[in-house]
Design a protein around this motif. Sequence first.
Motif, PDB file in Angstrom:
ATOM      1  N   ALA A 112      23.390  -2.143  -5.297  1.00 25.69           N
ATOM      2  CA  ALA A 112      23.445  -0.790  -5.847  1.00 25.69           C
ATOM      3  C   ALA A 112      24.696  -0.590  -6.696  1.00 25.69           C
ATOM      4  CB  ALA A 112      23.423   0.241  -4.715  1.00 25.69           C
ATOM      5  N   ALA A 113      24.532   0.159  -7.770  1.00 27.23           N
ATOM      6  CA  ALA A 113      25.667   0.550  -8.609  1.00 27.23           C
ATOM      7  C   ALA A 113      26.376   1.740  -7.974  1.00 27.23           C
ATOM      8  CB  ALA A 113      25.186   0.909 -10.001  1.00 27.23           C
ATOM      9  N   ASP A 138      29.500  -3.733  -7.923  1.00 26.02           N
ATOM     10  CA  ASP A 138      28.417  -3.081  -7.193  1.00 26.02           C
ATOM     11  C   ASP A 138      28.658  -3.228  -5.694  1.00 26.02           C
ATOM     12  OD1 ASP A 138      27.137  -2.508  -9.630  1.00 26.02           O
ATOM     13  OD2 ASP A 138      26.053  -4.423  -9.598  1.00 26.02           O
ATOM     14  N   GLU A 147      22.596   4.052  -8.494  1.00 24.73           N
ATOM     15  CA  GLU A 147      21.386   3.351  -8.912  1.00 24.73           C
ATOM     16  C   GLU A 147      21.165   2.135  -8.022  1.00 24.73           C
ATOM     17  OE1 GLU A 147      19.828   0.665 -12.757  1.00 24.73           O
ATOM     18  OE2 GLU A 147      21.804   1.653 -12.784  1.00 24.73           O
ATOM     19  N   VAL A 148      19.920   1.902  -7.668  1.00 25.52           N
ATOM     20  CA  VAL A 148      19.555   0.667  -6.975  1.00 25.52           C
ATOM     21  C   VAL A 148      19.078  -0.333  -8.023  1.00 25.52           C
ATOM     22  CG1 VAL A 148      17.998  -0.398  -5.293  1.00 25.52           C
ATOM     23  CG2 VAL A 148      18.963   1.869  -4.840  1.00 25.52           C
ATOM     24  N   ARG A 149      19.845  -1.398  -8.175  1.00 33.30           N
ATOM     25  CA  ARG A 149      19.527  -2.375  -9.223  1.00 33.30           C
ATOM     26  C   ARG A 149      18.358  -3.275  -8.822  1.00 33.30           C
ATOM     27  NH1 ARG A 149      23.416  -1.822 -12.990  1.00 33.30           N
ATOM     28  NH2 ARG A 149      25.576  -1.343 -12.345  1.00 33.30           N
ATOM     29  N   ARG A 150      18.364  -3.736  -7.582  1.00 34.23           N
ATOM     30  CA  ARG A 150      17.246  -4.536  -7.072  1.00 34.23           C
ATOM     31  C   ARG A 150      17.291  -4.509  -5.552  1.00 34.23           C
ATOM     32  NH1 ARG A 150      18.821  -9.934  -5.729  1.00 34.23           N
ATOM     33  NH2 ARG A 150      21.006 -10.364  -6.261  1.00 34.23           N
TER      34      ARG A 150
END
Length: 372
Positions: free
Chosen positions: A218-219, A246, A286-289
């Motif tokens: 997550a960012a 992150d 933000e959830v990147r992956r």
Amino acid sequence: MAAHYDVLIVGGGIAGLSLASALAGKCSVALVEAEQELAYHTSSRSARQFIPSYGPPVVQELTVRTLELLAARDTELPEPILTPRSFMLIGAEEDVAAEASGLMRSITSAEALELCPALVPGTFQAAGLDEGSFGCNAPLLLADHRERAASAGVDIITGARVHTAQRLGSGWQVGAGTEGFQAGVLVNAAGAWADELAVISGVEKLGLQPYRRTAAIAAVDHPLPEHSPMVAAGDNSFYFRRDGDDVLISPSESEPSGPEDARPRPGDIERLVDRLNRETTLGITEVRRAWTGLRTEAADGVPVAGFDAEAPGFYWLAGQGGYGFQTSSAMAELAAAQILAGQAGAAAAAGTAGPESRTAQALAATRWSVRR
């Protein structure tokens, strides 16, 4: 025509690869993996943290030995597999006390806040710190095992799911993908599929249970300082750690699953993000992956390494739970020694095998507490 080997390892995750490299050059070895790439499942979805205070006593012992072996290996590599990164538990007094071990020391809330400034005062009562923990470069470790194994003559075959296996004469005949194999020892390092491989092989399964564990990158608005510890809740409800600018986060769920290519469920990560944005100052934006792995365990929560009680030459290397990477080199060392010593399953079942170490006894597939 079937290819002949001394040892056939089924499973190309950290367990199978570490054993392949430990056996390489000492006997003929093949490793088969059902997926098209190695370490596709749990081994590619690790938290990448070695925690000596984590797990039952035999796991802690294996972790310490694995750290010794990898520290020695680091002196030969251009970049290290291990990087110091402490591990901190926070939460209610009783939860931290229940999870802490002799390798973890109690620290004050003020010390915890200094180590991890993202924590919000008043959101936890107690803390414990394991300063002997390390971050693990998992891709480098996996690649190193593969390179060492292949360079010493181990044949590695991917895209070869085992569909038949039977005991013939003094060894095993195995069909995997389009290939046929004969081997004196068949090693079950199939992770969440270990019991399925046993059934295919006509071996009584151990009742190994896979459990879900989801994580995400997550960012954040406020990145953690470079030397921040990995932080986990004492009630096993979350953990997080720095991942560059992150953070890696996990709800630490442990829910039964069948063997599968597990995926995150809607809401699991989102709920954790909401909680961490209340209880920390990370400011997750933000959830990147996100991903989900399966941690497979025996009934007693201890990994399994040893010959089967009834099936000669069938070796279990499974049930590592969440301790796979941090016990891998020590378990491979023990497994290789047992296999090379020729401790066949028939001899063990007949009670004629030689004396085993305390560690080997604790991990044995024949221990009374292994099955459910």
